[in-house]
Design a protein around this motif. Structure first.
Motif, PDB file in Angstrom:
ATOM      1  N   VAL A   1       0.843  -1.204   0.000  1.00 30.33           N
ATOM      2  CA  VAL A   1       0.000   0.000   0.000  1.00 30.33           C
ATOM      3  C   VAL A   1       0.872   1.245   0.000  1.00 30.33           C
ATOM      4  N   CYS A   2       1.950   1.208   0.763  1.00 26.16           N
ATOM      5  CA  CYS A   2       2.880   2.353   0.796  1.00 26.16           C
ATOM      6  C   CYS A   2       3.452   2.621  -0.593  1.00 26.16           C
ATOM      7  N   LYS A   3       3.865   1.567  -1.283  1.00 24.14           N
ATOM      8  CA  LYS A   3       4.465   1.731  -2.603  1.00 24.14           C
ATOM      9  C   LYS A   3       3.447   2.202  -3.634  1.00 24.14           C
ATOM     10  N   CYS A   4       2.216   1.686  -3.542  1.00 28.42           N
ATOM     11  CA  CYS A   4       1.186   2.005  -4.539  1.00 28.42           C
ATOM     12  C   CYS A   4       0.448   3.305  -4.227  1.00 28.42           C
ATOM     13  N   GLY A   5       0.400   3.677  -2.929  1.00 25.72           N
ATOM     14  CA  GLY A   5      -0.334   4.873  -2.532  1.00 25.72           C
ATOM     15  C   GLY A   5      -1.832   4.720  -2.681  1.00 25.72           C
TER      16      GLY A   5
ATOM     17  N   GLN B   1      -9.074  -4.418   5.315  1.00 29.72           N
ATOM     18  CA  GLN B   1      -9.202  -5.142   6.579  1.00 29.72           C
ATOM     19  C   GLN B   1      -7.815  -5.437   7.177  1.00 29.72           C
ATOM     20  N   SER B   2      -6.835  -5.767   6.305  1.00 32.84           N
ATOM     21  CA  SER B   2      -5.484  -6.048   6.796  1.00 32.84           C
ATOM     22  C   SER B   2      -4.852  -4.808   7.424  1.00 32.84           C
ATOM     23  N   ILE B   3      -5.025  -3.664   6.780  1.00 30.74           N
ATOM     24  CA  ILE B   3      -4.457  -2.420   7.323  1.00 30.74           C
ATOM     25  C   ILE B   3      -5.138  -2.055   8.632  1.00 30.74           C
ATOM     26  N   MET B   4      -6.465  -2.233   8.708  1.00 23.53           N
ATOM     27  CA  MET B   4      -7.187  -1.950   9.945  1.00 23.53           C
ATOM     28  C   MET B   4      -6.697  -2.849  11.070  1.00 23.53           C
ATOM     29  N   GLN B   5      -6.456  -4.124  10.762  1.00 23.08           N
ATOM     30  CA  GLN B   5      -5.976  -5.052  11.787  1.00 23.08           C
ATOM     31  C   GLN B   5      -4.591  -4.660  12.276  1.00 23.08           C
ATOM     32  N   LEU B   6      -3.712  -4.261  11.326  1.00 15.41           N
ATOM     33  CA  LEU B   6      -2.357  -3.848  11.714  1.00 15.41           C
ATOM     34  C   LEU B   6      -2.405  -2.590  12.569  1.00 15.41           C
TER      35      LEU B   6
ATOM     36  N   GLY C   1      -1.862  -0.014  17.608  1.00 17.97           N
ATOM     37  CA  GLY C   1      -2.478   1.070  18.370  1.00 17.97           C
ATOM     38  C   GLY C   1      -2.188   2.448  17.809  1.00 17.97           C
ATOM     39  N   THR C   2      -2.065   2.540  16.487  1.00 14.80           N
ATOM     40  CA  THR C   2      -1.793   3.838  15.867  1.00 14.80           C
ATOM     41  C   THR C   2      -2.316   3.855  14.433  1.00 14.80           C
ATOM     42  N   ARG C   3      -2.603   5.058  13.949  1.00 14.38           N
ATOM     43  CA  ARG C   3      -3.067   5.221  12.579  1.00 14.38           C
ATOM     44  C   ARG C   3      -1.859   5.280  11.650  1.00 14.38           C
ATOM     45  N   LEU C   4      -1.902   4.527  10.543  1.00 12.97           N
ATOM     46  CA  LEU C   4      -0.759   4.443   9.636  1.00 12.97           C
ATOM     47  C   LEU C   4      -0.961   5.231   8.342  1.00 12.97           C
ATOM     48  N   PHE C   5      -2.208   5.406   7.914  1.00  9.18           N
ATOM     49  CA  PHE C   5      -2.486   6.104   6.659  1.00  9.18           C
ATOM     50  C   PHE C   5      -3.549   7.187   6.864  1.00  9.18           C
ATOM     51  N   THR C   6      -3.435   8.212   6.012  1.00  7.20           N
ATOM     52  CA  THR C   6      -4.464   9.240   5.920  1.00  7.20           C
ATOM     53  C   THR C   6      -5.038   9.192   4.518  1.00  7.20           C
ATOM     54  N   ARG C   7      -6.355   9.129   4.435  1.00  6.43           N
ATOM     55  CA  ARG C   7      -6.998   9.073   3.126  1.00  6.43           C
ATOM     56  C   ARG C   7      -6.978  10.432   2.460  1.00  6.43           C
ATOM     57  N   ILE C   8      -6.705  10.436   1.138  1.00 11.69           N
ATOM     58  CA  ILE C   8      -6.763  11.646   0.318  1.00 11.69           C
ATOM     59  C   ILE C   8      -7.592  11.311  -0.920  1.00 11.69           C
TER      60      ILE C   8
ATOM     61  N   THR D   1       0.995   8.451   7.587  1.00 12.07           N
ATOM     62  CA  THR D   1       1.094   9.371   8.722  1.00 12.07           C
ATOM     63  C   THR D   1       2.552   9.401   9.167  1.00 12.07           C
ATOM     64  N   ASN D   2       2.887  10.240  10.113  1.00 16.08           N
ATOM     65  CA  ASN D   2       4.256  10.284  10.639  1.00 16.08           C
ATOM     66  C   ASN D   2       4.652   8.930  11.216  1.00 16.08           C
ATOM     67  N   GLU D   3       3.703   8.300  11.944  1.00 12.38           N
ATOM     68  CA  GLU D   3       3.979   6.983  12.513  1.00 12.38           C
ATOM     69  C   GLU D   3       4.147   5.939  11.410  1.00 12.38           C
ATOM     70  N   GLY D   4       3.334   6.073  10.356  1.00 14.86           N
ATOM     71  CA  GLY D   4       3.432   5.144   9.235  1.00 14.86           C
ATOM     72  C   GLY D   4       4.771   5.237   8.531  1.00 14.86           C
ATOM     73  N   GLU D   5       5.279   6.485   8.401  1.00  9.95           N
ATOM     74  CA  GLU D   5       6.583   6.664   7.760  1.00  9.95           C
ATOM     75  C   GLU D   5       7.703   6.018   8.557  1.00  9.95           C
ATOM     76  N   ILE D   6       7.640   6.135   9.891  1.00 16.88           N
ATOM     77  CA  ILE D   6       8.651   5.505  10.741  1.00 16.88           C
ATOM     78  C   ILE D   6       8.617   3.992  10.575  1.00 16.88           C
ATOM     79  N   LEU D   7       7.391   3.421  10.570  1.00 17.50           N
ATOM     80  CA  LEU D   7       7.251   1.982  10.429  1.00 17.50           C
ATOM     81  C   LEU D   7       7.732   1.516   9.058  1.00 17.50           C
TER      82      LEU D   7
END
Length: 294
Positions: free
Chosen positions: A14-18, A36-41, A46-53, A60-66
């Protein structure tokens, strides 16, 4: 059952494809399954990884670190899988072979040539040792396969016979008159003998057979190589005990003469061996097949 590793693979795609939809196509999954996989992760971490556009998603900042750490791990896993596949297909790898000088020259070379022509990307390492030393190296894992003079007592090794060989005595022109009639082993033992060094399995075999006949042979000269046995006999320094199959050139051109004996030393074998207790590499298996003519 989806694993944590599967979730991270979906996350990286998802990160690569956006985009969830593009990632779904790339992974041959449905878009709801990706979501569903992203929601489970996100729930697990315990943090949000993506912001919808409007055109997809951004980290998100946390997603970039991960992603910075997970992408490296996934790349290494993919590389490991690729290397494993290449190894199975013999596109990479190495093969360590233990062999003595004589067997290397007179037996092994054509098999090495065939293997190298078929699998040029396999790195070959040839270690020259005596048969007993090769057995020790096999046991310790220092070589993958050993080319040995049989018989050997090593219950931890699987042994496969390749060719039979015959031990004979040869002499030069000076001793030619003694071979007009076959000699007994007792008569042979009285001649000036040239043998391999005591650590040689070939010499041990001949000595043990002679002792079984109550005949002790004591060499005047001990050498470290089969070729030297031939050359020393050639210049009439004594009677050499050699392998007939490896001495044909000297016998055929009349440089040396076979000393006929009343009875022959029983034939022995040259073959290869490997550890019974460990899984063998694809390269080792393929080389064994070549040695066996499969």
């Amino acid at each position: 059952m989806i694993t944590k590793l599967d979730l991270y693979k979906v996350f990286c795609e998802v990160c690569k494809c956006g985009s969830f939809s593009k990632a779904a196509k790339s992974l041959y999954m449905t878009q709801p399954a990706v979501s569903q996989s992203i929601m489970q992760l996100e729930t697990d971490l315990g943090t949000r990884l993506f912001t919808r556009i409007p055109k997809g998603v951004i980290l998100t900042n946390e997603g970039e670190i991960l992603f910075e750490h997970v992408s490296s791990a996934i790349n290494l896993i993919n590389l490991g899988e690729k290397k494993l596949l290449e190894s199975k297909n013999l596109m990479i790898g190495d093969l360590k072979i233990g062999v003595g000088d004589t067997n290397s020259r007179y037996f092994l070379l054509p098999y090495l040539e065939e293997f190298h022509n078929k699998y040029p990307n396999i790195k070959l390492e040839i270690v020259n040792r005596t048969t007993l030393e090769i057995c020790d190296m096999l046991k310790s894992g220092e070589v993958d396969i050993g080319i040995c003079n049989f018989p050997i007592k090593a219950p931890y090794l699987e042994k496969r016979t390749c060719i039979d060989i015959q031990d004979i005595f040869v002499c030069g022109e000076k001793f030619k008159e003694i071979i007009s009639e076959p000699l007994s082993f007792e008569e042979i033992a009285k001649l000036p003998l040239i043998l391999l060094e005591p650590k040689s399995n070939s010499r041990n075999y001949v000595e043990k057979y002679m002792l079984s006949k109550n005949i002790k042979i004591t060499p005047e000269i001990e050498l470290g190589a089969h070729d030297l046995l031939l050359e020393f006999a050639k210049i009439n320094l004594g009677i050499s005990c050699v392998v007939k199959e490896f001495s044909q050139k000297y016998l055929e051109d009349g440089t040396l003469y076979e000393v006929k004996t009343v009875e022959k030393i029983p034939k022995r074998n040259i073959g290869f061996c490997f550890l019974k207790s460990v899984s063998r590499s694809p390269a080792s298996k393929k080389f064994s097949e070549i040695l066996e003519g499969k």
